[in-house]
Design an enzyme around this catalytic site. Structure first.
Site, PDB file in Angstrom:
ATOM      1  CG  ASP A   1       0.627   7.548   9.011  1.00 44.54           C
ATOM      2  OD1 ASP A   1       1.178   7.837  10.241  1.00 44.54           O
ATOM      3  OD2 ASP A   1       0.054   6.676   8.644  1.00 44.54           O
TER       4      ASP A   1
ATOM      5  NE  ARG B   1       2.163   6.709  -1.274  1.00 53.84           N
ATOM      6  CZ  ARG B   1       1.688   7.676  -1.649  1.00 53.84           C
ATOM      7  NH1 ARG B   1       1.168   7.736  -2.710  1.00 53.84           N
ATOM      8  NH2 ARG B   1       1.899   8.760  -0.687  1.00 53.84           N
TER       9      ARG B   1
ATOM     10  CB  SER C   1       3.275   5.548   9.336  1.00 51.86           C
ATOM     11  OG  SER C   1       3.325   6.275   8.138  1.00 51.86           O
TER      12      SER C   1
END
Ligand code: ADP
Ligand code: MG
Length: 436
Positions: free
Chosen positions: A191, A73, A137
């Protein structure tokens, strides 16, 4: 169905996690956390992140990248200060198998191309300097706020040539290749750290960040610095034969033991392995032997567990529909009840292990819960499963009694994106102050 009751009882027992079991996990967690902080042998890496909880007055326009799960994203957002976020644009790109398991260069080139597409769509110039917060992450040993090398892949990623490399350098090289030079990575963020920062931006009582999505992990504040625990790798846990089997057949054998018992990538597969065992022992689906689809690894998605566990129709018809989709054309109501029960056992254990981990982290900071703690938590399994968050809450209540109300679990959606921008802002501010 002779003997099946006994068998089920045995399976049930092996998945149960008593209050004492949770207390044991908390104790072992503390020991592993201490060892990890001291850089002694431990399943917990306890990685310093070089950032603290934000002040809430960070401002400016930023880009945030979120890489490390099902999708990649990109977000563009404006921080208004006072904990407020203004204009936010986000776009999702689907990661292919060839990006996840091919050459590392493929992965980073793809990311750079997505950024180019995004910039074009958003009519962004190639001149205006724009800091990015890069949420990546995976276990990364950070060497500074904007640098760190990958220790190992998790969650099914295996792109070649990345382990041991500085992932910020890899990204910047790929951006260079696309002719993008105005974008600079000013923060590399996990994250969990993004999630704690996103919540912390509006509330400084937030001192724990948790992810329960494809994978699972947590972070917390220790001596004014956020520590990325990498708790997915915690391994002092009582495992069943199904857990062992899943691990043995995984591509990261022996590591991420807690993650393999808790997170969305794996819960469906644990359930499937139990059901498969029951089929093999001829106690399940005797009228309709499961097809090739059911036998396929990871065919039972964790999403299905949510549907099955919330199926309250008298005939369990939604469960029936899913079983059909898996190639089990005929099942009795009894059998469907059993499937529902097994999914419930697996998800309940996962939520209780999560609760124990959260309890361990909070009590590491504040052993008697003298203060309030906000736990910022993100991830689709936590958010969407019908009982997961409830089960965590009730397990915490078992552990802490009335003091549980000092722990406030707050769903923090998109934390990894927003938080990365907040951390990029902190860094930009530090740089500005230094330049003055
Ligand atoms: P990521 O962790 O990849 O950043 P998410 O937090 O959205 O992204 O987690 C996605 C994972 O969550 C999926 O791989 C799946 O295992 C799990 N998941 C998604 N939707 C549901 C659902 N409705 N019920 C249970 N688990 C879900
Ligand atoms: Mg995520």
């Amino acid at each position: 169905m002779m003997g099946s009751d006994k068998m089920l009882q045995r399976i049930e027992k092996s998945f149960a996690l008593s209050l004492n079991d949770m207390r044991k996990i908390i104790k072992d967690f503390h020991a592993e956390m201490r060892n990890g902080l001291l850089r002694q042998k431990s399943s917990l890496k306890m990685i310093p992140t070089y950032v603290n909880i934000p002040a809430g007055n960070e401002k400016g326009r930023f880009i945030a990248l979120d890489l490390g799960g099902t999708n990649f994203r990109i977000l563009k957002l404006e921080l208004m200060g006072k904990g407020k976020i203004g204009d936010l644009k986000a776009r999702k790109f689907v990661l292919d198998k060839k990006h996840i398991t091919g050459k590392g260069k493929n992965l980073f080139d793809f990311v750079a191309r997505c950024i180019k597409v995004f910039m074009k769509k958003e009519k962004m110039s190639y001149d205006e300097k724009m800091p990015i917060g890069f949420t990546f992450s995976f276990p990364v040993e950070q060497t500074g706020i904007a640098s760190g090398h990958l220790l190992r892949w998790t969650k099914g990623f295996s792109a070649r040539g990345v382990i041991g490399m500085d992932v910020v350098k890899l990204l910047e090289k790929a951006l260079d290749g696309e002719g993008i030079s105005n974008i600079k990575v000013s923060a590399l963020v996990n994250d969990t750290v993004g999630t704690i920062a996103a919540r912390g931006y509006e509330n400084r009582n937030c001192d724990v960040g948790v992810i329960i999505g494809t994978g699972t992990n947590g972070c917390y504040v220790e001596n004014q610095m956020i520590i990325n625990i990498e708790w997915g790798n915690f391994n002092k846990l009582k495992r069943t034969s199904y857990d062992m089997q899943l691990d043995k057949e995984s591509d990261n054998r022996g590591s991420q033991i807690l993650e393999k018992m808790v997170s969305g990538m794996y819960l469906g597969e644990i359930s499937r392995l139990i059901l498969e065992d029951l089929v093999r022992k001829k106690t399940l689906f005797r009228k309709s032997p499961p097809s090739i689809i059911f036998a396929k690894k990871y065919s039972l998605k964790t999403e299905y567990m949510s549907i099955i566990e919330s199926d309250s129709s008298p005939n369990l018809s939604r469960t029936n529909m899913l079983l059909r989709r898996l190639g089990i054309s005929k099942s009795s109501l009894e059998e469907r009840k059993l499937v529902k029960k097994i999914c419930g056992m697996v998800s309940r254990r996962a939520s209780r292990i999560s609760a124990a981990a959260i309890a361990a982290v909070v009590t590491k900071m504040d052993s008697n819960l003298y203060r309030k703690h906000i736990v910022a938590i993100d991830g689709s399994l936590y958010e969407k499963h019908p009982h997961f968050s409830k089960n965590i809450k009730s397990a915490l209540r078992e552990i802490f009694g009335r003091k549980t109300n000092r722990i406030d679990m707050m769903l923090t959606k998109d934390g990894s994106g927003k938080g990365a921008a907040v951390i990029a802002a902190i860094t930009a501010k530090v740089e500005e102050d230094a330049a003055e």
